[in-house]
Design a protein around this motif. Structure first.
Motif, PDB file in Angstrom:
ATOM      1  N   TRP A 136       5.371  30.189  33.522  1.00 55.90           N
ATOM      2  CA  TRP A 136       5.142  28.672  32.923  1.00 55.90           C
ATOM      3  C   TRP A 136       4.658  27.926  34.354  1.00 55.90           C
ATOM      4  CZ3 TRP A 136      10.120  30.800  32.053  1.00 55.90           C
ATOM      5  CH2 TRP A 136      10.695  30.770  33.307  1.00 55.90           C
ATOM      6  N   TRP A 150      22.743  15.570  34.349  1.00 58.88           N
ATOM      7  CA  TRP A 150      23.051  16.071  36.052  1.00 58.88           C
ATOM      8  C   TRP A 150      22.190  17.018  36.570  1.00 58.88           C
ATOM      9  CZ3 TRP A 150      26.673  18.355  32.092  1.00 58.88           C
ATOM     10  CH2 TRP A 150      26.063  18.979  31.439  1.00 58.88           C
ATOM     11  N   ALA A 151      21.111  17.330  35.856  1.00 56.07           N
ATOM     12  CA  ALA A 151      20.055  18.420  36.271  1.00 56.07           C
ATOM     13  C   ALA A 151      18.756  17.994  34.933  1.00 56.07           C
ATOM     14  CB  ALA A 151      20.613  19.923  36.669  1.00 56.07           C
ATOM     15  N   GLN A 180      25.278  26.785  34.681  1.00 51.18           N
ATOM     16  CA  GLN A 180      24.996  27.581  33.824  1.00 51.18           C
ATOM     17  C   GLN A 180      25.501  29.161  34.241  1.00 51.18           C
ATOM     18  OE1 GLN A 180      23.711  26.552  30.259  1.00 51.18           O
ATOM     19  NE2 GLN A 180      24.120  28.862  29.478  1.00 51.18           N
ATOM     20  N   GLU A 226      13.560  36.882  36.546  1.00 50.54           N
ATOM     21  CA  GLU A 226      13.003  34.839  36.353  1.00 50.54           C
ATOM     22  C   GLU A 226      11.872  34.185  36.825  1.00 50.54           C
ATOM     23  OE1 GLU A 226      16.145  33.350  35.511  1.00 50.54           O
ATOM     24  OE2 GLU A 226      17.272  35.187  35.660  1.00 50.54           O
ATOM     25  N   HIS A 265      20.642  22.118  26.792  1.00 47.96           N
ATOM     26  CA  HIS A 265      19.918  23.148  26.471  1.00 47.96           C
ATOM     27  C   HIS A 265      18.669  22.626  24.983  1.00 47.96           C
ATOM     28  CE1 HIS A 265      21.889  24.941  29.551  1.00 47.96           C
ATOM     29  NE2 HIS A 265      22.708  25.490  29.026  1.00 47.96           N
ATOM     30  N   SER A 283      24.097  34.125  27.946  1.00 47.16           N
ATOM     31  CA  SER A 283      25.354  32.414  28.266  1.00 47.16           C
ATOM     32  C   SER A 283      24.941  31.482  26.792  1.00 47.16           C
ATOM     33  CB  SER A 283      25.314  32.475  29.881  1.00 47.16           C
ATOM     34  OG  SER A 283      24.152  31.235  29.714  1.00 47.16           O
ATOM     35  N   ILE A 284      23.779  31.543  26.406  1.00 44.31           N
ATOM     36  CA  ILE A 284      23.770  30.731  24.868  1.00 44.31           C
ATOM     37  C   ILE A 284      24.196  31.875  23.776  1.00 44.31           C
ATOM     38  CG2 ILE A 284      22.127  29.730  23.536  1.00 44.31           C
ATOM     39  CD1 ILE A 284      20.543  28.366  25.923  1.00 44.31           C
ATOM     40  N   ASP A 337       9.769  32.571  36.242  1.00 48.13           N
ATOM     41  CA  ASP A 337       9.485  30.763  37.342  1.00 48.13           C
ATOM     42  C   ASP A 337       9.482  31.549  39.562  1.00 48.13           C
ATOM     43  OD1 ASP A 337      12.019  30.753  36.500  1.00 48.13           O
ATOM     44  OD2 ASP A 337      11.841  29.309  37.770  1.00 48.13           O
ATOM     45  N   LYS A 358      19.935  23.338  41.376  1.00 49.05           N
ATOM     46  CA  LYS A 358      20.309  22.467  40.783  1.00 49.05           C
ATOM     47  C   LYS A 358      20.747  22.877  39.491  1.00 49.05           C
ATOM     48  CE  LYS A 358      20.158  18.866  43.986  1.00 49.05           C
ATOM     49  NZ  LYS A 358      19.841  17.075  43.649  1.00 49.05           N
ATOM     50  N   GLN A 359      19.634  23.786  38.700  1.00 49.02           N
ATOM     51  CA  GLN A 359      19.485  23.600  37.494  1.00 49.02           C
ATOM     52  C   GLN A 359      19.724  25.076  37.414  1.00 49.02           C
ATOM     53  OE1 GLN A 359      14.894  25.387  36.175  1.00 49.02           O
ATOM     54  NE2 GLN A 359      15.972  26.126  34.752  1.00 49.02           N
ATOM     55  N   GLN A 392      20.050  36.434  28.724  1.00 47.69           N
ATOM     56  CA  GLN A 392      21.480  36.603  29.221  1.00 47.69           C
ATOM     57  C   GLN A 392      23.053  36.670  28.612  1.00 47.69           C
ATOM     58  OE1 GLN A 392      20.176  34.778  32.450  1.00 47.69           O
ATOM     59  NE2 GLN A 392      19.364  35.525  34.019  1.00 47.69           N
ATOM     60  N   LEU A 437       6.712  31.696  41.760  1.00 47.08           N
ATOM     61  CA  LEU A 437       7.044  30.623  43.071  1.00 47.08           C
ATOM     62  C   LEU A 437       7.427  31.365  44.504  1.00 47.08           C
ATOM     63  CD1 LEU A 437       8.206  27.030  41.252  1.00 47.08           C
ATOM     64  CD2 LEU A 437       6.318  27.600  42.544  1.00 47.08           C
ATOM     65  N   HIS A 467      14.593  23.534  30.135  1.00 45.80           N
ATOM     66  CA  HIS A 467      13.016  23.433  28.624  1.00 45.80           C
ATOM     67  C   HIS A 467      13.353  25.225  27.823  1.00 45.80           C
ATOM     68  CE1 HIS A 467      11.342  26.996  32.015  1.00 45.80           C
ATOM     69  NE2 HIS A 467      12.775  26.279  33.282  1.00 45.80           N
ATOM     70  N   ARG A 489      16.129  32.620  28.312  1.00 42.09           N
ATOM     71  CA  ARG A 489      15.777  33.026  29.120  1.00 42.09           C
ATOM     72  C   ARG A 489      17.632  33.566  29.162  1.00 42.09           C
ATOM     73  NH1 ARG A 489      15.830  37.508  31.887  1.00 42.09           N
ATOM     74  NH2 ARG A 489      16.996  37.763  34.154  1.00 42.09           N
ATOM     75  N   TYR A 490      18.753  31.796  28.676  1.00 43.91           N
ATOM     76  CA  TYR A 490      19.996  31.772  28.847  1.00 43.91           C
ATOM     77  C   TYR A 490      20.577  32.647  27.821  1.00 43.91           C
ATOM     78  CZ  TYR A 490      19.869  28.394  32.751  1.00 43.91           C
ATOM     79  OH  TYR A 490      19.908  27.915  33.471  1.00 43.91           O
ATOM     80  N   PRO A 543       4.841  25.169  36.712  1.00 47.23           N
ATOM     81  CA  PRO A 543       6.387  24.895  37.697  1.00 47.23           C
ATOM     82  C   PRO A 543       6.652  23.326  37.369  1.00 47.23           C
ATOM     83  CG  PRO A 543       4.366  25.630  39.639  1.00 47.23           C
ATOM     84  CD  PRO A 543       3.803  25.645  37.871  1.00 47.23           C
ATOM     85  N   VAL A 594      29.509  28.744  32.439  1.00 52.12           N
ATOM     86  CA  VAL A 594      28.863  30.302  31.483  1.00 52.12           C
ATOM     87  C   VAL A 594      29.055  31.347  30.714  1.00 52.12           C
ATOM     88  CG1 VAL A 594      29.108  28.088  29.539  1.00 52.12           C
ATOM     89  CG2 VAL A 594      27.180  28.806  30.536  1.00 52.12           C
ATOM     90  N   ALA A 595      27.487  31.859  32.586  1.00 51.76           N
ATOM     91  CA  ALA A 595      27.257  33.106  32.876  1.00 51.76           C
ATOM     92  C   ALA A 595      28.437  34.060  32.495  1.00 51.76           C
ATOM     93  CB  ALA A 595      26.406  33.399  33.884  1.00 51.76           C
ATOM     94  N   SER A 596      28.394  34.914  32.096  1.00 50.50           N
ATOM     95  CA  SER A 596      29.198  36.430  31.859  1.00 50.50           C
ATOM     96  C   SER A 596      29.363  36.483  33.751  1.00 50.50           C
ATOM     97  CB  SER A 596      29.371  37.202  30.955  1.00 50.50           C
ATOM     98  OG  SER A 596      28.320  37.711  30.305  1.00 50.50           O
ATOM     99  N   GLN A 622      13.405  28.899  29.183  1.00 51.71           N
ATOM    100  CA  GLN A 622      15.034  28.913  29.805  1.00 51.71           C
ATOM    101  C   GLN A 622      15.693  29.003  29.269  1.00 51.71           C
ATOM    102  OE1 GLN A 622      14.942  29.348  33.555  1.00 51.71           O
ATOM    103  NE2 GLN A 622      17.033  30.148  32.802  1.00 51.71           N
ATOM    104  N   LEU A 667      27.076  24.352  26.644  1.00 50.63           N
ATOM    105  CA  LEU A 667      26.097  25.606  27.697  1.00 50.63           C
ATOM    106  C   LEU A 667      26.462  26.316  26.400  1.00 50.63           C
ATOM    107  CD1 LEU A 667      26.742  24.460  31.717  1.00 50.63           C
ATOM    108  CD2 LEU A 667      25.599  23.219  30.101  1.00 50.63           C
TER     109      LEU A 667
END
Ligand code: SF4
Lengths: 828, 152
Positions: A754, A414-415, B146, B31, A165, A431-432, B33, B141-142, A429, B37, A419, A425-426, A756, B150-152, A422, A135
């Motif tokens: 974006w 699993w999900a 992450q 975020e 991803h 994490s990527i 979305d 779930k999405q 943050q 939403l 996109h 965005r990772y 939804p 993996v997130a710190s 996102q 990930l």
């Protein structure tokens, strides 16, 4: 000879309804050469928009020296547009091509060899996989590679690394097309054909400035308009585009109100009994809910919300309801605006309610923007599984695991695949930590440019960029890989109406540049990705191996390529999939029998709620017993999130001009194209210009809550209250990655939001303010030939001169026949 | 009759849910979305609340006998980061399930009463609450892999 900068669409060859579109072969060779000088012609197709015009590349002394449309091809019948004619070859042959890999040393990019560059990538990749797992890796690709390249990328990402991803810039241009088809029909896959233009009685263009986005397709429409029994044209677009100028009805809706308009049109179909009850009963579900959802959208209510006349709404609906054969096309005016998927699905609903689908002249074209966007979607390089497989269907994931020889849980399912927005965005943050960008330029093309530049520049991010030139994005990279492009490598790709073309290699790439396929295969080899049986995961030796592997992946799927081979793609016309034993010549239209891939085991998606994007899920989908019928998905219209305010009183939309492609990486290298539309501008209506004291060519500052641009103003044909900016104009020509005080990129102003459902960014919803900052020194650099036409008649017209003269040969051969024509002949 | 207690629960629940969606929208505005939403869904809860108005006018509403049961109510602050988003969405999810079941139970009563007006309100709102739950679950779930791996 015709000046094809001045005349974008070329000489008219009128034809009547049901006739075949006459051939006109367009060709352009380097100055001083004629066809006798050409050593050889190499078959290909144009990669400067989604139209997929087939062409031959002229080669002399090992160099590409020109281009000619292929008369035998069913897509373009010999024609090429200005980008294809003037941009294809110069776009590849500029002296500033990347010829060696670059790596960052002490903050600067320096040349190196492939071993060192790939070594760096493999070291970082291996370390991250060990430390953080799959990930930590993200891939952001293009709509401009070949299908073999996407499929290789899809396999190495999903079965080699195991990351969800992966996406392409197709997310910015065609995600909504794919999603709307999945929601309505159960799967991606274009129902209609270009051939429907020849047979239709009416055309509806929904947010589709076809005259500039697919110029050759528009030439086909112009030829029908110039012939007997011209089709009626209805244009839905806030701008006075060329399409609007030819339209019988122009609905210049307020940006962001598409669903309200469509609900109104649908309501008229119900109220006037223009629906096909038999078709609805046999082939759809959901009609009652749709009927009640549209109930409140009387023509008057639509007029009020959308800013159009109620009479025009009635008349447009009447044209749809009473014409036997209607063709609809949809593009960015819908896909990049509020409620994108919801609006695009309502277009599908118009056709499903009236049974106008799958017949000659009656169909839908949910368009694409880029030449190979279709393949990014099919091959698993974007947020989908290969072969239109469903990540929620365990059997589909198992099929892939078997094809690739890996355990099923290696493939992330699993999900939904992550996109693009996102993924960024990772990265933001943290994490990527490894992002690999191929053949795309997000520093200019993604919304909210300032934010994207910060993300690309982030400490701790290892950024790999693979491209032809040192783009704005490449300037942020840790490793830059020089890629071979069009004419320098072999591969196949598929246009917006499913037609597959082969593009052969004409010349060697410059310096040490390598094809994207070779780069991906090399990475896979160096990472030692293996199948569970120990053999290499990707053992292809070249593109044709990749094509064969891809055929296996599509066997029995809607996008079945098993009947197509490189051999079969040579010489004649491109072939529309599905092409297999049952359809050896390919398939012109899908869903002629009203049977849709919505069975539980066939569907590419179990669907979403159109308001929120919540997944429906396998159980609920199964419980609906859809079983091969299409879904009439309703959508209530909701108000846009960002509406004009006192501070930002105008609505801002972005788009393209006929002369440039994307961030101009290729088209700016063409003299003719660059001269026709050299630098950025904005368009504003005469009324707003008057109020703000702005005259043609004045320098204005356009600001939103996210940023600003300072560019000349064209006073012209946008709707009052709206401002338009072309999105092509970044900073690389000045060797900058960002504005440095001279902002011109349209996305400086857009915000990150974006749809939804499709997750396509909304580029057409920002609110802005416009102020004059200086007098102009002449007219704005906007072309006068199409939508950016000036109000001021004294602005000199855009012409190309002798440099832009193109040889057009009208009717040299009979028009090519499609698979259906062959079948008719066989029957006769 | 104790229906007014449940109407009160529903009324308070929709209001708490609206507040919580707004809280999450503001707290996780990075975020995009979630921002847009959650605002849309908060507006939807407001509409549910006003749709209940005429019903409450007829039956009245009584305070809950066990007010502490609703004290998990509205989020008053949000957490930060990927994990924080997940936790906050999960809190909203819990609240939304409560509201969802309350609609179901009020609907049962409405059927027994043969109160068409009440049933029409339930029909319009309950499906939307179900979609709210589905969206929350889809989004969580999405985000989970992450955020958790993996997130710190
Ligand atoms: S219409 Fe598109 S594919 Fe055809 S020549 Fe122009 S840019 Fe190329």
């Amino acid at each position: 000879m015709v000046d094809r900068i001045a005349d974008i669409w070329g000489t008219r060859t009128p034809f009547g309804r049901g006739e075949l579109w006459p051939v006109r072969v367009d060709s352009k060779l380097e100055e001083g050469l004629d066809e006798a000088d050409v050593d050889r012609w190499v078959q290909s197709a144009c990669v400067l928009c989604s139209n997929g015009c087939a062409c031959d590349i002229a080669v002399k002394d090992g160099r590409m020296v020109g281009i000619r449309g292929r008369s035998a091809d069913t897509v373009n019948h010999g024609r090429l547009g200005p980008k294809g004619l003037f941009g294809s070859v110069p776009g590849m042959q500029s002296r500033d091509r990347l010829t060696r890999p670059l790596i960052r040393v002490d903050g600067a990019l320096v040349e190196t060899d492939w071993d060192t560059a790939m070594g760096r990538i493999v070291d970082r990749s291996t370390a991250l996989l060990a430390e953080k797992g799959p990930l930590s890796h993200g891939f952001y690709t293009s709509g401009q590679l070949f299908l073999e390249e996407y499929y290789a990328l899809g396999i190495l990402g999903k079965a080699g690394i195991g990351t969800p991803h992966m996406d392409g810039n197709t997310r910015l241009c065609t995600a909504t097309a794919a999603t709307a088809m999945k929601e309505s029909f159960g799967s991606d896959g274009q129902p209609g054909s270009y051939r429907d233009i020849d047979d239709c009685e009416a055309m509806f263009l929904f947010g589709h400035n076809m005259a500039e986005t697919q110029t050759v397709l528009w030439a086909r429409v112009l030829d029908r308009l110039a012939g007997p029994d011209r089709p009626l044209v209805v244009c839905i677009d806030p701008r006075e585009t060329e399409v609007a100028r030819h339209a019988d009805i122009h609905l210049a809706v307020h940006p962001g109100t598409n669903v309200a308009l469509l609900n109104g049109l649908i309501r008229e179909l119900f109220v006037n009994g223009w629906i096909d009850d038999d078709y609805i009963t046999a082939h759809t579900i959901g009609v009652d809910e749709l009927r009640s959802t549209v109930e409140r959208w009387t023509p008057e209510a639509v007029a009020d919300t959308c800013g159009v006349s109620a009479a025009d709404v009635r008349q447009a609906a009447r044209i749809f309801g009473t014409s036997e054969r209607v063709l609809s096309t949809v593009l960015q005016g819908f896909y990049q605006s509020a409620q994108a998927t919801a609006a695009a699905c309502q277009v599908n609903n118009l056709h499903l309610l009236t049974g106008k689908l799958g017949r000659a002249g009656a169909g839908v074209l949910q368009m694409n923007g880029q030449p190979t966007a279709q393949n990014a979607r099919e091959c698993g390089a974007d947020g989908d599984l290969p072969g239109f497989r469903n990540w929620e269907n365990p059997a589909h994931v198992r099929e892939l695991a078997e094809l690739w020889g890996v355990h099923v849980d290696k493939i992330p399912h699993w999900a939904p695949p992550t996109h693009a927005m996102q993924i960024f965005r990772y990265v933001e943050q943290g994490s990527i930590e490894l992002l690999w960008i191929s053949a795309t330029n997000p520093a200019v093309s993604m919304p909210q440019s300032a934010r994207i530049r910060e993300i690309l520049d982030r400490d701790g991010l290892f950024l790999i960029v693979q491209d032809l030139y040192l783009t704005e994005t490449a300037r942020f990279a840790d490793v830059v890989l020089p890629a071979a492009g069009w004419g320098e490598k072999q591969g196949a790709f598929t246009n917006v109406n499913r037609t597959v073309h082969l593009s052969d290699k004409a010349v060697d790439p410059p310096g040490e540049a390598r094809s994207d396929l070779d780069i991906f295969l090399d990475y896979s080899r160096r990472m030692d990705f293996r199948r569970d049986d120990g053999s290499p995961l990707l053992d292809w030796t070249g593109p044709e191996d990749g094509f064969r592997a891809w055929q296996e992946c599509t066997r029995g799927r809607l996008c079945d390529y098993t009947g197509i081979s490189y051999e079969k793609l040579r010489d004649g016309s491109g072939i529309p999939w599905p092409c297999n034993d049952e359809h050896p010549d390919g398939t012109l239209r899908l869903y002629a029998d009203g049977h849709f891939p919505t069975e539980l085991d066939r569907a590419e998606s179990y669907g979403h709620d159109l308001l929120t994007g919540a997944t429906v899920g396998r159980e609920a989908f199964s419980a609906m017993r859809i079983d091969g019928r299409a879904l009439l998905k309703p959508a209530p219209a909701i108000p846009a999130h960002e509406t004009p305010t006192a501070e930002f009183p105008l609505r801002y939309t972005t788009g393209r001009t006929a002369y440039q492609f994307h961030t101009r990486t290729k088209t700016r290298r063409s003299r003719q194209l660059d001269r026709a539309a050299p630098s950025a501008w904005i368009e504003i209506s005469s009324a707003d210009a008057r109020d703000l004291g702005i005259a043609e060519g004045d320098i204005v500052r356009v600001s939103s809550s996210h940023g600003e641009i300072v560019v000349p103003a064209r006073v012209g044909g946008v709707r009052e209250g709206c401002v338009f900016a072309p999105f092509h104009y970044g900073y690389w020509q000045d060797e900058r990655s960002g504005p440095d005080g001279r902002p011109s990129a349209a996305n400086e102003l857009t915000r990150t939001e974006w749809d939804p459902v499709s997750k396509q960014p909304l580029f057409k919803v920002a609110a802005v303010r416009v102020q004059k900052v200086a007098d102009g020194r002449g007219p704005a650099p906007a072309p006068t030939t199409a939508a950016s036409r000036p109000s001021d008649p004294s602005v000199p017209p855009t012409i190309g001169g002798p440099d832009a003269e193109v040889v057009e040969t009208v009717r040299p051969t009979a028009p090519p026949l499609t698979p259906d024509d062959h079948r008719d002949e066989g029957a006769a | 009759m104790r229906l007014p207690v449940y109407l009160g629960l529903l009324h308070g629940g929709e209001r708490a849910l609206a507040e919580s969606f707004r809280q999450v929208a503001d707290g996780h505005g990075d975020e995009p979305d979630v921002l847009s939403l959650c605002r849309t869904l908060a507006d939807q809860c407001d509409r549910h609340e006003s749709a209940l108005g005429p019903i409450i006018d007829r039956y009245g509403e009584q305070p809950d006998d066990e007010p502490e049961r609703f004290h998990a109510a509205a989020l008053t602050e949000t957490r930060t980061g990927g994990l924080g988003l997940l936790r906050d969405l999960q809190d909203v999810y819990l609240l939304a399930t409560l509201v969802d079941m309350t609609w179901t139970l009020v609907k049962q009563a409405g059927q027994a009463l043969r109160d068409d007006e009440l049933l029409a309100v339930v029909a319009a709102c309950e499906a939307e609450t179900a979609v709210q739950l589905r969206w929350l679950s889809t989004r969580m779930k999405q985000a989970a892999p992450q955020a958790l791996l993996v997130a710190s």
